[in-house]
Design a protein around this motif. Sequence first.
Motif, mmCIF file in Angstrom:
data_model
loop_
_atom_site.group_PDB
_atom_site.id
_atom_site.type_symbol
_atom_site.label_atom_id
_atom_site.label_comp_id
_atom_site.label_asym_id
_atom_site.label_seq_id
_atom_site.Cartn_x
_atom_site.Cartn_y
_atom_site.Cartn_z
ATOM 1 N N CYS A 5 -1.701 6.575 7.109
ATOM 2 C CA CYS A 5 -2.992 5.880 7.147
ATOM 3 C C CYS A 5 -2.834 4.526 6.459
ATOM 4 C CB CYS A 5 -4.075 6.697 6.451
ATOM 5 S SG CYS A 5 -5.710 5.919 6.500
ATOM 6 N N THR A 6 -3.290 3.467 7.137
ATOM 7 C CA THR A 6 -3.168 2.112 6.615
ATOM 8 C C THR A 6 -4.453 1.349 6.897
ATOM 9 O OG1 THR A 6 -0.800 2.144 7.139
ATOM 10 C CG2 THR A 6 -1.774 0.005 6.637
ATOM 11 N N ILE A 7 -4.862 0.519 5.943
ATOM 12 C CA ILE A 7 -6.002 -0.367 6.152
ATOM 13 C C ILE A 7 -5.487 -1.797 6.284
ATOM 14 C CG2 ILE A 7 -8.246 -1.160 5.323
ATOM 15 C CD1 ILE A 7 -8.406 1.333 3.590
ATOM 16 N N TYR A 8 -5.836 -2.433 7.389
ATOM 17 C CA TYR A 8 -5.400 -3.799 7.669
ATOM 18 C C TYR A 8 -6.582 -4.759 7.627
ATOM 19 C CZ TYR A 8 -1.035 -1.834 9.551
ATOM 20 O OH TYR A 8 0.164 -1.173 9.709
ATOM 21 N N ASN A 9 -6.283 -6.040 7.361
ATOM 22 C CA ASN A 9 -7.309 -7.072 7.515
ATOM 23 C C ASN A 9 -7.246 -7.630 8.929
ATOM 24 O OD1 ASN A 9 -5.230 -8.991 7.646
ATOM 25 N ND2 ASN A 9 -5.428 -9.566 5.492
ATOM 26 N N GLN A 10 -8.122 -8.587 9.222
ATOM 27 C CA GLN A 10 -8.228 -9.094 10.586
ATOM 28 C C GLN A 10 -6.953 -9.781 11.073
ATOM 29 O OE1 GLN A 10 -11.257 -12.125 10.835
ATOM 30 N NE2 GLN A 10 -10.664 -13.031 8.878
ATOM 31 N N ASN A 11 -6.076 -10.159 10.173
ATOM 32 C CA ASN A 11 -4.823 -10.804 10.540
ATOM 33 C C ASN A 11 -3.680 -9.815 10.729
ATOM 34 O OD1 ASN A 11 -5.969 -13.440 10.336
ATOM 35 N ND2 ASN A 11 -5.770 -13.308 8.097
ATOM 36 N N GLY A 12 -3.986 -8.523 10.586
ATOM 37 C CA GLY A 12 -2.958 -7.510 10.747
ATOM 38 C C GLY A 12 -2.089 -7.329 9.527
ATOM 39 N N THR A 13 -2.560 -7.804 8.370
ATOM 40 C CA THR A 13 -1.843 -7.650 7.104
ATOM 41 C C THR A 13 -2.440 -6.496 6.312
ATOM 42 O OG1 THR A 13 -1.386 -10.029 7.029
ATOM 43 C CG2 THR A 13 -1.154 -8.805 4.971
ATOM 44 N N ILE A 14 -1.610 -5.689 5.691
ATOM 45 C CA ILE A 14 -2.110 -4.551 4.925
ATOM 46 C C ILE A 14 -2.956 -5.038 3.754
ATOM 47 C CG2 ILE A 14 -1.476 -2.528 3.554
ATOM 48 C CD1 ILE A 14 1.106 -2.371 5.165
ATOM 49 N N LYS A 15 -4.134 -4.457 3.593
ATOM 50 C CA LYS A 15 -5.028 -4.833 2.504
ATOM 51 C C LYS A 15 -4.543 -4.243 1.173
ATOM 52 C CE LYS A 15 -9.510 -4.958 2.938
ATOM 53 N NZ LYS A 15 -9.921 -6.365 2.909
ATOM 54 N N THR A 29 -1.789 1.811 1.994
ATOM 55 C CA THR A 29 -1.082 2.551 3.032
ATOM 56 C C THR A 29 -0.414 3.755 2.404
ATOM 57 O OG1 THR A 29 0.571 2.420 4.802
ATOM 58 C CG2 THR A 29 0.993 1.109 2.801
ATOM 59 N N GLU A 30 -0.500 4.896 3.052
ATOM 60 C CA GLU A 30 0.117 6.122 2.545
ATOM 61 C C GLU A 30 0.627 6.944 3.726
ATOM 62 O OE1 GLU A 30 0.781 7.077 -0.439
ATOM 63 O OE2 GLU A 30 -0.368 5.620 -1.619
ATOM 64 N N THR A 31 1.722 7.636 3.489
ATOM 65 C CA THR A 31 2.293 8.559 4.466
ATOM 66 C C THR A 31 2.547 9.887 3.771
ATOM 67 O OG1 THR A 31 3.391 6.744 5.633
ATOM 68 C CG2 THR A 31 4.164 8.965 6.092
ATOM 69 N N VAL A 36 -3.387 13.207 4.016
ATOM 70 C CA VAL A 36 -3.159 11.912 3.397
ATOM 71 C C VAL A 36 -4.508 11.320 2.985
ATOM 72 C CG1 VAL A 36 -3.263 10.579 5.567
ATOM 73 C CG2 VAL A 36 -1.945 9.705 3.637
ATOM 74 N N TYR A 37 -4.504 10.587 1.881
ATOM 75 C CA TYR A 37 -5.736 9.922 1.474
ATOM 76 C C TYR A 37 -5.437 8.527 0.957
ATOM 77 C CZ TYR A 37 -4.799 10.632 -3.539
ATOM 78 O OH TYR A 37 -4.250 10.593 -4.804
ATOM 79 N N LEU A 38 -6.466 7.678 1.007
ATOM 80 C CA LEU A 38 -6.429 6.352 0.403
ATOM 81 C C LEU A 38 -7.618 6.240 -0.533
ATOM 82 C CD1 LEU A 38 -5.652 4.071 3.501
ATOM 83 C CD2 LEU A 38 -4.061 4.780 1.696
ATOM 84 N N SER A 39 -7.399 5.615 -1.702
ATOM 85 C CA SER A 39 -8.489 5.463 -2.656
ATOM 86 C C SER A 39 -8.305 4.175 -3.430
ATOM 87 C CB SER A 39 -8.544 6.656 -3.613
ATOM 88 O OG SER A 39 -7.318 6.789 -4.317
ATOM 89 N N SER A 40 -9.428 3.596 -3.857
ATOM 90 C CA SER A 40 -9.383 2.380 -4.662
ATOM 91 C C SER A 40 -10.715 2.220 -5.380
ATOM 92 C CB SER A 40 -9.126 1.151 -3.777
ATOM 93 O OG SER A 40 -9.169 -0.036 -4.552
ATOM 94 N N GLN A 41 -10.664 1.705 -6.593
ATOM 95 C CA GLN A 41 -11.885 1.436 -7.352
ATOM 96 C C GLN A 41 -12.373 0.002 -7.201
ATOM 97 O OE1 GLN A 41 -10.339 2.802 -11.168
ATOM 98 N NE2 GLN A 41 -11.630 4.634 -11.055
ATOM 99 N N GLN A 42 -11.545 -0.829 -6.595
ATOM 100 C CA GLN A 42 -11.936 -2.221 -6.373
ATOM 101 C C GLN A 42 -11.420 -2.674 -5.015
ATOM 102 O OE1 GLN A 42 -11.121 -4.938 -9.668
ATOM 103 N NE2 GLN A 42 -11.071 -3.222 -11.113
ATOM 104 N N TYR A 50 -9.554 -2.985 9.696
ATOM 105 C CA TYR A 50 -9.482 -1.759 10.485
ATOM 106 C C TYR A 50 -8.512 -0.760 9.858
ATOM 107 C CZ TYR A 50 -5.205 -3.883 12.490
ATOM 108 O OH TYR A 50 -3.968 -4.473 12.661
ATOM 109 N N PHE A 51 -8.791 0.506 10.123
ATOM 110 C CA PHE A 51 -7.875 1.589 9.783
ATOM 111 C C PHE A 51 -6.934 1.824 10.961
ATOM 112 C CE2 PHE A 51 -11.135 2.470 6.728
ATOM 113 C CZ PHE A 51 -10.574 3.252 5.733
ATOM 114 N N GLU A 52 -5.695 2.142 10.650
ATOM 115 C CA GLU A 52 -4.772 2.611 11.678
ATOM 116 C C GLU A 52 -4.187 3.932 11.208
ATOM 117 O OE1 GLU A 52 -2.194 0.038 14.365
ATOM 118 O OE2 GLU A 52 -0.732 0.810 12.917
ATOM 119 N N ILE A 53 -4.419 4.963 12.025
ATOM 120 C CA ILE A 53 -3.903 6.293 11.710
ATOM 121 C C ILE A 53 -2.786 6.603 12.699
ATOM 122 C CG2 ILE A 53 -4.435 8.762 11.688
ATOM 123 C CD1 ILE A 53 -7.166 6.234 11.018
ATOM 124 N N GLU A 54 -1.614 6.919 12.183
ATOM 125 C CA GLU A 54 -0.467 7.258 13.015
ATOM 126 C C GLU A 54 -0.038 8.683 12.695
ATOM 127 O OE1 GLU A 54 2.482 3.833 13.491
ATOM 128 O OE2 GLU A 54 1.429 3.284 11.627
#
Length: 281
Positions: A5-15, A29-31, A36-42, A50-54
């Motif tokens: 699971c990865t979160i990208y910005n509009q330019n296709g770069t990982i946030k 991004t995590e595998t 799998v989970y993603l977490s952040s406090q900020q 966008y999210f991309e799930i593979e």
Amino acid sequence: MEIKCTIYNQNGTIKFGKNDYEEKNFLLTETAVDFVYLSSQQINFNEGDYFEIEISERHQYLVVQLDPSLAPSLVYIPDKKWRYDLRLGKNWREATHESVFNVKRTYSFIRIAKEYEVNQYQNLSMNTHDLNHFAGAYPHASANVETRNDATFFAMNAIDGVYANNSHGSFPYQSWGVNQQDDAELKIDFGRTVFVNEVELTLRADFPHDNYWTQGVLVFSDGTEKELSLTKTNEIQLFNIDSVKTKWVVLKCLLKDPALPSPFPALTQISVYGKNCLNFE
């Protein structure tokens, strides 16, 4: 099975994310295997993210929750990738809870569905993570008309699990709106073969603003048709179906009550009940 699971910005770069007691940012991004989970406090989400799930294997049932304000959904992924575009513009904001992808603390997860979750009798049409375009996950709702391209009237609203139907417009009163079109049709695509024996319709009931449909027809992919007789009510209307094996269902031939002055019938929810067929026909 491996899940990424990865979160990208509009330019296709990982946030990047950041936690309160850590100085460094980290890539979102995590595998992992099966969960799998993603977490952040900020974090700040922006239009175009966008999210991309593979996944490492095709034909998988996943349980997903990409934002704490979205109820978890059981989805079917036929291929190895699913892209989920975030809905952050004003049009989209009005159709969903104000906190969805709109707070700095976030948590999302994807896991392999348990065997009982896949095999149990269930609402096969509900998907809180559906979009107005197909992006790789089923079930998916589409229609031949959606009022004014307004997200509060998109077809996807009819399978989001929100049953509030005593008003219209922004959340929690989003619905499938048909722009006064007499030949309006709604399709629920399951992406695989399922067995169906019950369908529930919840009409929008913001009377006297609303009209309602007095009748309609359900058409299934095997050719089965079920004529519906509907009533003017805010309650869920249940229709029993002789068990059908189908890949999709279309709601069509909708006739509104000619005795009412309002031109605005709409659908709050469609719930299609049955079981999954596990051979992926």
